[in-house]
Design a protein around this motif. Structure first.
Motif, mmCIF file in Angstrom:
data_model
loop_
_atom_site.group_PDB
_atom_site.id
_atom_site.type_symbol
_atom_site.label_atom_id
_atom_site.label_comp_id
_atom_site.label_asym_id
_atom_site.label_seq_id
_atom_site.Cartn_x
_atom_site.Cartn_y
_atom_site.Cartn_z
ATOM 1 N N ASP A 166 1.058 0.695 9.532
ATOM 2 C CA ASP A 166 1.356 1.662 8.475
ATOM 3 C C ASP A 166 2.605 2.485 8.793
ATOM 4 O OD1 ASP A 166 -0.747 0.816 6.928
ATOM 5 O OD2 ASP A 166 -2.111 2.416 7.536
ATOM 6 N N ARG A 174 0.826 -1.213 0.000
ATOM 7 C CA ARG A 174 0.000 0.000 0.000
ATOM 8 C C ARG A 174 0.852 1.251 0.000
ATOM 9 N NH1 ARG A 174 -2.213 0.263 4.524
ATOM 10 N NH2 ARG A 174 -1.839 -1.768 5.499
ATOM 11 N N GLN A 219 0.984 4.240 -2.852
ATOM 12 C CA GLN A 219 0.823 5.662 -2.554
ATOM 13 C C GLN A 219 1.917 6.495 -3.212
ATOM 14 O OE1 GLN A 219 0.910 5.713 1.714
ATOM 15 N NE2 GLN A 219 -1.221 5.010 1.944
ATOM 16 N N ALA A 274 -7.635 -2.074 -3.020
ATOM 17 C CA ALA A 274 -7.519 -0.937 -2.108
ATOM 18 C C ALA A 274 -6.522 0.084 -2.641
ATOM 19 C CB ALA A 274 -7.094 -1.426 -0.722
ATOM 20 N N ILE A 275 -5.430 -0.393 -3.232
ATOM 21 C CA ILE A 275 -4.445 0.521 -3.827
ATOM 22 C C ILE A 275 -5.063 1.275 -4.996
ATOM 23 C CG2 ILE A 275 -2.261 0.623 -5.113
ATOM 24 C CD1 ILE A 275 -1.337 -1.798 -3.439
ATOM 25 N N ARG A 276 -5.784 0.562 -5.851
ATOM 26 C CA ARG A 276 -6.421 1.202 -7.010
ATOM 27 C C ARG A 276 -7.492 2.199 -6.571
ATOM 28 N NH1 ARG A 276 -6.152 -4.263 -9.062
ATOM 29 N NH2 ARG A 276 -8.380 -4.537 -8.551
ATOM 30 N N ALA A 277 -8.198 1.870 -5.493
ATOM 31 C CA ALA A 277 -9.261 2.760 -5.007
ATOM 32 C C ALA A 277 -8.709 4.099 -4.549
ATOM 33 C CB ALA A 277 -10.016 2.082 -3.858
ATOM 34 N N GLN A 278 -7.438 4.114 -4.158
ATOM 35 C CA GLN A 278 -6.804 5.364 -3.730
ATOM 36 C C GLN A 278 -6.029 6.029 -4.859
ATOM 37 O OE1 GLN A 278 -4.511 4.607 -0.169
ATOM 38 N NE2 GLN A 278 -6.340 4.611 1.119
ATOM 39 N N GLY A 279 -6.278 5.577 -6.093
ATOM 40 C CA GLY A 279 -5.648 6.208 -7.253
ATOM 41 C C GLY A 279 -4.335 5.591 -7.671
#
Length: 284
Positions: free
Chosen positions: A231, A28, A32, A53-58
């Motif tokens: 994280d 992740r 970013q 999830a990575i794609r959902a954040q662009g």
């Protein structure tokens, strides 16, 4: 621009065992920063969840089902990725499992699985990817997941501990080999301390010794109470890899303390002993 963005703001990254825990956190973070992240895991649904999830954040990510204990699967993945992308900038050999129990009580199948995933997964990841990296001729990075356990001992976690000692020595030798080959590839040994992950949540397969459940419970509680946020730990890991460090620690003071204890033991050559903290853990 930070060193992370400069180094890992583009290119392809492969993270094994990235369906949960440290692998997912590293994946992740790389997403970013702007890398195309290949999220691999033995459980394809978990890999896809992290990639989504990575794609959902662009970010850019793809999921691949991968069993690192099978060298041929790593060979196929490396060939496919270099064919499609031309180069892989970062390989993170993260996949690992925990096994608990007295050495003579752990079933043979579980012993083989633990060593194949934790040790051979990293070895064959390197063996599969490095020839392609050398042929591409571009700067690249390899990070192998060791542990603070690489410098200590813990009875009933023997399979895991010995595997992490092996990963540490493998990484040291690999660093020197790539220097000898004058290859533009940096090697990092990633040494997580105590991070909040799910590594102690799942039982270690069929036939796990009964006492293992108590040990797992104690370790889960310790992680929950004293562990570093996942994280935060993964951000520290990625930043240090980008800086080109060999030693990559989430909690340097913990690493230093473990190494100091190991040096003292090797220097004095006494019988192995448990720290008071470890003794309390096993007797609680």
């Amino acid at each position: 621009m930070s060193i992370e963005q400069e180094v890992f703001g583009s290119g392809v990254a492969v993270v094994t065992g990235a369906g949960a825990g440290i692998g997912s956190g590293i994946a992740r973070r790389l997403g970013q920063l702007g890398m195309h992240v290949v999220v691999t895991d033995i459980a394809g649904d978990r890999a896809e969840a992290v990639a989504a999830a990575i794609r959902a954040q662009g970010g850019r990510a793809e999921a691949q089902t991968l069993d690192v204990s099978r060298p041929a699967e790593l060979d196929r993945l490396a060939a496919d990725l270099f064919r499609r992308h031309g180069a892989v900038k970062l390989l993170v050999n993260n996949a690992g499992i925990e096994t608990i129990g007295f050495s003579w009580e752990v079933p043979a199948e579980r012993w083989e699985t633990t060593l194949n995933v934790n040790i051979h997964g990293a070895v064959h990841g390197v063996r599969a990817f490095v020839p392609h990296m050398l042929k591409a001729g571009q700067p690249a990075w390899i990070a192998n997941l060791a542990s603070v356990g690489s410098f200590g001992v813990m009875p009933t976690q023997t399979a895991y501990i010995m595997s992490k000692h092996a990963v540490q020595s493998f990484s040291e030798c690999l660093f020197l080999e790539l220097q000898m080959a004058k290859a533009p590839i940096r090697v990092s040994s990633v040494i997580p301390g105590m991070l909040k992950t799910s590594i102690f949540d799942e039982a270690g397969g069929k036939g796990e010794p009964p006492a293992a459940s108590h040990h797992r419970k104690v370790m889960r509680e310790l992680m929950s109470t004293y562990g570093m946020d996942l994280d935060e730990g993964c951000q520290r890991i990625v930043a240090q890899i980008a800086e080109g460090r060999f030693w990559v620690s989430t909690q340097p003071e913990m690493t230093t303390g473990m190494i100091a204890g190991r040096v003292d033991f090797l220097t004095r050559q006494t019988d192995p002993t448990l720290s008071e903290q470890a003794r309390h853990l096993l007797e609680s």
